[in-house]
Motif scaffolding. Sequence first.
Motif, PDB file in Angstrom:
ATOM      1  N   THR A  85       0.837  -1.205   0.000  1.00  0.00           N
ATOM      2  CA  THR A  85       0.000   0.000   0.000  1.00  0.00           C
ATOM      3  C   THR A  85       0.871   1.254   0.000  1.00  0.00           C
ATOM      4  O   THR A  85       2.067   1.210   0.256  1.00  0.00           O
ATOM      5  N   CYS A 112      -3.122  -5.664   7.321  1.00  0.00           N
ATOM      6  CA  CYS A 112      -3.498  -6.970   6.777  1.00  0.00           C
ATOM      7  C   CYS A 112      -2.240  -7.635   6.216  1.00  0.00           C
ATOM      8  O   CYS A 112      -1.495  -7.014   5.451  1.00  0.00           O
ATOM      9  N   ALA A 145      -1.011 -11.011   4.084  1.00  0.00           N
ATOM     10  CA  ALA A 145      -1.515 -12.094   3.243  1.00  0.00           C
ATOM     11  C   ALA A 145      -0.415 -13.121   3.012  1.00  0.00           C
ATOM     12  O   ALA A 145       0.750 -12.764   2.787  1.00  0.00           O
ATOM     13  N   VAL A 155      -2.400 -10.831  -3.507  1.00  0.00           N
ATOM     14  CA  VAL A 155      -3.390  -9.800  -3.166  1.00  0.00           C
ATOM     15  C   VAL A 155      -3.887  -9.216  -4.482  1.00  0.00           C
ATOM     16  O   VAL A 155      -3.107  -8.635  -5.251  1.00  0.00           O
ATOM     17  N   LEU A 189      -6.679  -4.712  -3.078  1.00  0.00           N
ATOM     18  CA  LEU A 189      -5.728  -3.668  -2.701  1.00  0.00           C
ATOM     19  C   LEU A 189      -6.366  -2.291  -2.800  1.00  0.00           C
ATOM     20  O   LEU A 189      -6.097  -1.403  -1.974  1.00  0.00           O
ATOM     21  N   ILE A 203      -8.502  -1.908   0.303  1.00  0.00           N
ATOM     22  CA  ILE A 203      -7.640  -1.773   1.486  1.00  0.00           C
ATOM     23  C   ILE A 203      -7.104  -0.340   1.579  1.00  0.00           C
ATOM     24  O   ILE A 203      -7.061   0.260   2.657  1.00  0.00           O
ATOM     25  N   CYS A 225      -1.033  -3.152   3.946  1.00  0.00           N
ATOM     26  CA  CYS A 225      -1.075  -4.532   3.454  1.00  0.00           C
ATOM     27  C   CYS A 225       0.342  -5.014   3.154  1.00  0.00           C
ATOM     28  O   CYS A 225       1.132  -4.309   2.523  1.00  0.00           O
ATOM     29  N   LYS A 256       2.534  -8.632   1.881  1.00  0.00           N
ATOM     30  CA  LYS A 256       2.443  -9.978   1.312  1.00  0.00           C
ATOM     31  C   LYS A 256       3.690 -10.771   1.699  1.00  0.00           C
ATOM     32  O   LYS A 256       4.814 -10.322   1.489  1.00  0.00           O
TER      33      LYS A 256
END
Length: 553
Positions: free
Chosen positions: A238, A300, A302, A306, A311, A314, A321, A323
């Motif tokens: 993000t 978040c 993951a 994603v 995204l 979010i 976010c 990953k």
Amino acid sequence: MAQSMAYNQAAGIGGMLKKGHRAMEGLEGATLRNVEACQEISTITRTSLGPNGMNKLVVNHLGKIIVTSDCATIVKSLEIEHPAARMLQLAAEAQDFECGDGTNLVVSFAGELLAQTVDLFRMGLHPSDVVSGYSKAGDKLLDDFLPPMAQLVRPMTDGRAKEELVRVVKPVLAAKYLGSEDILAPLVAEACLGTMSSSSTGPASFSVESVRVAKILGGDISQSHVVHGFVALRGLETTLTSATDAKVVVFGCGIEASATEAKGTVLMKNADDLKSYNRSEEKKMEEVIKSIADSGVKVCVAGGTVSEMALHFIERYGMLCLKIGSKWELRRLCVATGATALVRLGAPTPDEMGHCDSICQREVGGRPVTIFSQSEGSKTSKLSTIVLRASTSSVLADLERAIDDGVHAAKTACKDGKLVPGAGATEMEMALKVRAFADTCPGLDQYAIRAFGKALEVVPRTLAENAGLDQSIVLAALGAAHAGGKLSAGVDIDAMGITGASGVMDQTSVLDLYYTKASALKLAIDAALTVLRVDQIIMSKQSGGGGVGGGMV
């Protein structure tokens, strides 16, 4: 059946076994061959003993280059096939698993014990006499001679004191990577203290799995630091890059629209059908992300992909976010934040959410990293990460092994804080006592016991050789010092090039853990006795065909 029962006595053991078997027996055929194989592996690792030990460059079957002086790593990478030498390898691996340090002592001492047996066999001693003498000397060493050495050094009294941990860890790190112990020892101590239970009652303890290493290429070792929490070696997905006092949700799956279990077909007749289908998918994803945001989650994580749609929402609801592709890294993040990895996409319950005091993205060494850090005294974090910086990947890998040994040493010290003099002082004192014990033993055992005492000198002799000193002068001076009552006299590796220096310091500042030393000596003795008790080797024909049978000579 009749054919298999027809045993040809003239053919010997070859007529009894299936075609392709190989058998060797007796002193020349089995015992001495095993001793020679163990001497070879001991010779390989011995030059890596101590702070001045040399590195080995090993290229494994995958073409990976390993440059290290760590004995456990060397013997694992060699892929040893000889069964007797494999016993020394297994003993080193057992020592590495139990204590994390002292693996080179296991292989070097066991190899030297077996090397001493060659002269004993030439004198006419039977292997059973040698085994009996070594067993007596080993029992006397571990039960009577070694414990008093722990009274010469002040033990570690408080496992929760940083200075005490640094005192224990520094010699271990110096033996692996000389010159970096002053920087790494405080980092290891701080990382271990960060994962210890906050309760002041009971002995200090922690899990070695709770101290992790994040390797970032570039920079200098002095730029290394400790993070009380988790460090992910990738940036956030993000645009928001920081959050404080945040609730964290961890998904073991990806954040995307789930695929149906059965294949289905959607019939669209016009453009409106396509638009309404997309809107329904967006609406469903927005509902999921909104429910996560409404639960108070700010971050978040993951475990899979994603989607761009996820995204987008979010970002809209102001969350971060990240990953993470590795399930092991995902588990460590869960440990650091106290979260539970979810296998469903949806709002988490309060018990499933984790908490982190600070999450931010930084650029370290030209690459973005995400840091999940907890404040001092936080009860949530049970993980510490040492961010390690170095110029090359091989140095990084070697430093990581040194830190791993240091963490194991800290854990062993918390379990048993007794210390003994290092730098070959303990081994030299044991050698003198074992030789004195041999003079009190009647029978042929005394020769094996005296050889056992001589084998103990391999540690100070090797330390002197690896430091570039004259080993004969050092051993003579060291033996004289111990005979004169200086029980803590050890090898001075800094005496190289100093005119008139004997290479011996009367009071060594190097300390070894008593538990590690006792474990290494016991494993070495057991491995050597196991090899000496073998009088016959029988090998089956290797399966697969086409290859040369038997990898042992």
